[in-house]
Write an enzyme that holds these catalytic residues in place. Structure first.
Site, mmCIF file in Angstrom:
data_model
loop_
_atom_site.group_PDB
_atom_site.id
_atom_site.type_symbol
_atom_site.label_atom_id
_atom_site.label_comp_id
_atom_site.label_asym_id
_atom_site.label_seq_id
_atom_site.Cartn_x
_atom_site.Cartn_y
_atom_site.Cartn_z
ATOM 1 N N LYS A 52 12.523 2.822 9.273
ATOM 2 C CA LYS A 52 11.831 3.593 8.238
ATOM 3 C C LYS A 52 12.735 4.716 7.704
ATOM 4 O O LYS A 52 13.786 5.023 8.293
ATOM 5 C CB LYS A 52 10.530 4.135 8.815
ATOM 6 C CG LYS A 52 9.575 3.018 9.253
ATOM 7 C CD LYS A 52 8.274 3.567 9.809
ATOM 8 C CE LYS A 52 7.370 2.419 10.263
ATOM 9 N NZ LYS A 52 6.050 2.906 10.755
ATOM 10 N N HIS A 78 9.180 -0.286 12.240
ATOM 11 C CA HIS A 78 8.074 -1.246 12.270
ATOM 12 C C HIS A 78 8.632 -2.528 12.865
ATOM 13 O O HIS A 78 9.776 -2.903 12.561
ATOM 14 C CB HIS A 78 7.546 -1.536 10.856
ATOM 15 C CG HIS A 78 6.672 -2.749 10.830
ATOM 16 N ND1 HIS A 78 5.317 -2.685 11.117
ATOM 17 C CD2 HIS A 78 6.955 -4.056 10.633
ATOM 18 C CE1 HIS A 78 4.821 -3.908 11.070
ATOM 19 N NE2 HIS A 78 5.790 -4.766 10.784
ATOM 20 N N TYR A 114 1.680 -4.011 4.466
ATOM 21 C CA TYR A 114 0.647 -3.323 5.241
ATOM 22 C C TYR A 114 -0.765 -3.719 4.807
ATOM 23 O O TYR A 114 -1.704 -2.955 5.038
ATOM 24 C CB TYR A 114 0.826 -1.805 5.104
ATOM 25 C CG TYR A 114 1.930 -1.229 5.958
ATOM 26 C CD1 TYR A 114 2.012 -1.516 7.324
ATOM 27 C CD2 TYR A 114 2.884 -0.368 5.423
ATOM 28 C CE1 TYR A 114 3.015 -0.983 8.111
ATOM 29 C CE2 TYR A 114 3.895 0.182 6.201
ATOM 30 C CZ TYR A 114 3.950 -0.130 7.554
ATOM 31 O OH TYR A 114 4.934 0.400 8.342
HETATM 32 P P1 CMP Z 1 3.699 0.481 11.902
HETATM 33 O O1 CMP Z 1 4.001 -0.307 13.113
HETATM 34 O O2 CMP Z 1 4.697 0.493 10.804
HETATM 35 O O3 CMP Z 1 2.291 -0.019 11.309
HETATM 36 C C1 CMP Z 1 1.463 0.811 10.523
HETATM 37 C C2 CMP Z 1 1.943 2.225 10.491
HETATM 38 O O4 CMP Z 1 1.001 3.192 10.046
HETATM 39 C C3 CMP Z 1 2.272 2.634 11.901
HETATM 40 O O5 CMP Z 1 3.449 1.995 12.328
HETATM 41 C C4 CMP Z 1 2.328 4.157 11.792
HETATM 42 O O6 CMP Z 1 3.614 4.616 11.375
HETATM 43 C C5 CMP Z 1 1.337 4.446 10.655
HETATM 44 N N1 CMP Z 1 0.103 5.082 11.147
HETATM 45 C C6 CMP Z 1 -0.327 6.310 10.806
HETATM 46 N N2 CMP Z 1 -1.486 6.592 11.417
HETATM 47 C C7 CMP Z 1 -1.804 5.513 12.181
HETATM 48 C C8 CMP Z 1 -2.879 5.185 13.068
HETATM 49 N N3 CMP Z 1 -3.885 6.041 13.288
HETATM 50 N N4 CMP Z 1 -2.866 3.984 13.680
HETATM 51 C C9 CMP Z 1 -1.862 3.093 13.468
HETATM 52 N N5 CMP Z 1 -0.815 3.350 12.633
HETATM 53 C C10 CMP Z 1 -0.782 4.541 12.005
#
Ligand code: CMP
Length: 138
Positions: free
Chosen positions: A10, A116, A50
């Site tokens: 990221k 991610h 997403y």
């Molecule tokens: P990622 O694995 O990229 O998938 C979704 C992203 O949303 C996560 O990592 C976090 O960086 C972000 N995020 C922010 N708040 C939340 C939350 N409450 N639960 C899960 N992901 C979150």
């Protein structure tokens, strides 16, 4: 079983010069970098990536963040690559990530959790198709 998974570094990881450290760990584990690019992602790609989180309160913020600067998109191949990468990155919330994982060593907040990675083989296939729609170099 050999698998290919997606890793995104990221904007915070790129800004903090962690491309090398994260890639080094992946290669040291015995996994292969099968595709790699530094890009500024367009909003439509990030929203599609997403899409499962579209109704979640953090959806707009995470899309804003992912499009705020350069990111690295990486395809990683090897035995059990999906699970191996998820374990190496650590829990989504860095405060719950074990020391020795990327997030446990380098991150503090869920909004800037550095990477991610695909959650399962089906997600990996979908995400690789999105970020490497041109295909992987052979
Ligand atoms: P990622 O694995 O990229 O998938 C979704 C992203 O949303 C996560 O990592 C976090 O960086 C972000 N995020 C922010 N708040 C939340 C939350 N409450 N639960 C899960 N992901 C979150």
């Amino acid at each position: 079983m050999s698998e290919t998974t997606l890793v995104l570094i990221k904007p915070g990881g790129v800004q903090r010069n962690l491309i090398g450290e994260i890639t080094r760990r992946i290669e040291a584990r015995g996994l292969k970098v099968a595709g790699l690019k530094l890009i500024v992602a367009d909003r439509a790609t990030v929203e599609e990536h997403y899409s499962e989180h579209r109704e979640r309160p953090f959806f707009k913020d995470v899309c804003d963040y992912l499009t705020s600067g350069p990111i690295v998109a990486m395809a990683v191949s090897g035995t059990n690559a999906v699970k191996a990468i998820r374990t190496m990155m650590g829990a989504t919330n860095p405060l719950e990530a074990t020391p020795g994982t990327v997030r446990g060593d380098f991150a503090l907040t869920i909004d800037d959790n550095l990477t991610h990675s695909s959650s399962d083989p089906e997600a990996a296939a979908r995400e690789l198709g999105l970020w490497f729609s041109e295909g992987l170099p052979s």
